[in-house]
Design a protein around this motif. Structure first.
Motif: not given
Length: 660
Positions: A427-456
């Motif tokens: 997921a990237t902001p609008a514009g040309d960047g360069p943008f700092p990058v954040l690596l997000q890791i989900h819980g679980g571990p037997y869970a998943s990220y999905g396509i739904h709108l995610f406020d985080e």
């Protein structure tokens, strides 16, 4: 999205559909900052193309169920003390009638097939606890004697002194005279208590064993429920399915404790279906548990779906009977598909491109109504035909979030160094960047990220960060082998996968700044974040939230400590230390913010305080933020103001260590 825009995130519960398919009712919920709680009401929508309108005006009305004649709706609403109680209204709308008066509130409930009774579960407090004696506060209660291997649960607290039991109560006559508060009587020395409910409930079960779930048999003579007994020696996730006689004359075992059962449904012809997994001979094999659909049509349950390729274990999944078939929800590559399963085991997928949420769907005739989440909405109502070919979105609750501003993540698949495919999103902001990058890791571990709108993700993108997130080995939705691959090997392939995906994401878009990268995650994501920064020092800063950080102490503090660590990291002390972030905390040089909740019993507070203390003692920059009164679910269902304050703390941390 800004942090305060969480008020625009409307979630939708499982809908109920009239038997003739003419209308549906459902509940919504959203955070409200002024009320500092989640609020919501019941809605009704005429099918196939009506406009949704509110039926109730309560603060947090949930879980609507239509009576068999479709004329009444039973639902949960807080009483004067805030405890959820069953209320009933006319399906066309009316003043609610409170039906139950359970001291600690109602759990699950159901209408009888004849519509004359409501059955429900409620926790029964031990005398002298939880307000059963006026003026006796929790601090003055007698000590608790614990003899089993479990004693508490996240979001609840102590469990042995308030088992859940089964009750029945007469359904109210909505046309009857209401009860009135008695006036003071000068001729009487005693005062009468006001009548709060029209009929007294009858308790069907007793003792120390708890009951979960309420499903009537087709003839209405019995109630199906699972039982849970606190073990004295070894944890056992298997649960029997029992049938309790409505007349109170006893109970019988339908399915012995050979499976771990999560949901029960009864088809119109009386056939019993269950969602369940095989917990193995020891009763605690829960890693990628292989939840499948079974039918009880003989001496033993018969499995209809293949747990190796179909995953029905999404939290809150529900079975819906449709004629002779059943609707269930399958996790697959970030989506939750609605499946129609025949009794011969034939499986048809009804709809893709969405996540079926809120406990799934309901159906009548040729119409299926389901609660879904999309990339632009946290919750909507979708109408399908019986084959899933024609679809119509009936609500537009996501419009508020769209007005707040969201971005559509880009799907990406990256190949790990060993050739394994890693699936995720950027997921990237609008514009040309360069943008700092954040690596997000989900819980679980037997869970998943999905396509739904995610406020985080959306809040971070709004602040100017490119967010990278994926489903590494160990996640759900990619087959059972994928989920079980890190058993006894935490911090191996999963670490490889998240770093490979980060590298691939940065290489795929020149707007992402590879030299300015942060990492963050919660629960298992907190574990893998802490593990990663001990082995890779590229990150400008890290956020470790509600983490599984020390497997050695987790066993004696967590509400799932009696089995979680044993199954994921093993029982050998050397093997445990080889997978423990606390064992390698001395290698961490990355500035780290540790977030945790005071009442988190899933990953207890001591996991955070000990990790934070170790960082500070060795001179690593670290801060600790503890939220009072919250548990493991802070980010999903915590007090709205705490959720906003959490976002503000996160943005402040990244603003200081990874400025845009």
């Amino acid at each position: 999205m800004r942090p305060t825009d969480i008020e625009a995130l409307v979630s939708v519960g499982r809908p109920a559909v009239a038997t003739d398919g003419s209308f549906s009712v459902f509940a919504t919920s959203r955070p409200d900052l002024a009320a500092n709680r989640n609020v919501g009401q019941l809605w009704r929508i005429d099918l196939p193309a009506g406009e949704p309108h509110r039926l109730t005006r309560g603060t947090a009305d949930t879980s609507p169920q239509l009576s068999p004649d479709d004329l009444r709706i039973a639902f949960l609403r807080g009483d004067a003390d805030g405890k959820p109680q069953v209320h009933v209204i006319a399906s066309s709308g009316s003043e609610p009638v409170q039906v139950t008066d359970a001291p600690l509130g109602v759990g699950s409930f159901a209408w009888s097939p004849a519509g004359d009774l409501l059955a429900y579960t409620a926790r029964v407090p031990e005398h002298g606890r939880y307000g059963t004696v006026d003026g006796l506060g929790p601090e003055a209660e007698s000590p608790r004697r614990i003899t089993g291997i479990r004693w508490h649960a996240n979001g609840l607290g102590y469990i042995a002194d308030r088992p859940a039991h089964l009750f029945v109560v007469a359904a109210p006559d909505l046309d009857s005279e209401p009860a009135y508060a008695p006036a003071p009587d000068p001729q009487s020395s005693s005062s009468a208590d006001p009548k709060r409910v029209p009929a007294e409930a009858r308790q069907l079960t007793s003792g120390a064993v708890s009951h979960d779930g309420v499903v009537f048999t087709a003839d209405g003579a019995e109630i199906l429920t699972t039982t849970d007994e606190i073990e004295h020696e070894h944890r056992d996730l298997r649960s029997p399915l029992v049938a309790v006689r409505v007349d109170g004359t006893g109970e019988r075992v339908i399915v012995p404790p050979v499976l771990s059962i999560s949901d029960v449904a009864v088809a119109p012809d009386g056939t019993i279906a269950i969602l369940a997994s095989d917990a193995g001979p020891g009763g605690i094999d829960f890693v990628a548990p292989g939840v499948a659909l079974w039918v009880v049509d003989g001496d033993e349950p018969r499995r209809l779906t293949d747990p190796e390729t179909i995953d029905l274990g999404e939290v809150g999944s529900h079975i819906t009977a449709v004629g002779d078939d059943f609707l269930v929800q399958n996790r697959a590559r970030g989506e939750v598909h609605l499946l129609r399963v025949s009794r011969d085991g034939d499986v048809a997928r009804l709809r893709g491109g969405v996540e079926v949420v809120g406990h799934g769907a309901d159906a009548a005739g040729e119409r299926i109504v389901c609660a879904v989440a999309t990339s632009r909405s946290a919750g909507e109502i979708l109408l399908l035909d019986s084959e899933g070919v024609e679809a119509r979105l009936l609500t537009a609750f996501g419009d508020g979030a769209s007005r707040a501003g969201t971005v559509l993540p880009r799907e990406l698949e990256v190949t790990a160094p060993d050739g394994y495919p890693v699936h995720g999103w950027v997921a990237t902001p609008a514009g040309d960047g360069p943008f700092p990058v954040l690596l997000q890791i989900h819980g679980g571990p037997y869970a998943s990220y999905g396509i739904h709108l995610f406020d985080e993700t959306q809040v971070l993108v709004d602040a100017g960060y490119a967010v990278v997130y994926c489903n590494p080995r160990g996640s759900a939705g990619y087959g059972r082998a994928h989920g079980r691959s890190i058993r006894g090997r935490m911090g191996t392939d999963d670490l490889v996968d998240v770093l490979a995906f980060l590298d691939g994401a940065v290489e795929s878009d020149t707007r992402l700044d590879r030299d300015r990268v942060g990492i963050m995650g919660g629960s298992y994501g907190g574990y893998l974040t802490a593990w990663t920064i001990a082995h890779d020092h590229r990150f400008a800063a890290a956020i470790v939230e509600r983490g599984f950080l020390d497997p050695e102490t987790f066993a004696g503090t967590s509400d799932i400590g009696s089995f979680f660590g044993d199954e994921y990291v093993g029982t050998d002390p050397e093997a445990i230390r080889a997978q423990s972030p606390m064992a390698v905390v001395d290698r961490v040089t990355t500035p780290t913010l540790v977030l945790h909740s005071e009442l988190d019993y899933r990953c207890p507070l001591e996991q955070a305080t000990r990790y934070y203390t170790a960082l500070r003692r060795q001179g690593t920059e670290a801060e600790l933020l503890v939220f009072p009164g919250e548990d493991h679910e802070l980010t999903r269902s915590g007090r709205p103001r705490h959720r906003v304050e959490r976002f503000e703390a996160i943005l402040d941390w990244w603003g200081r260590h990874l400025p845009v």
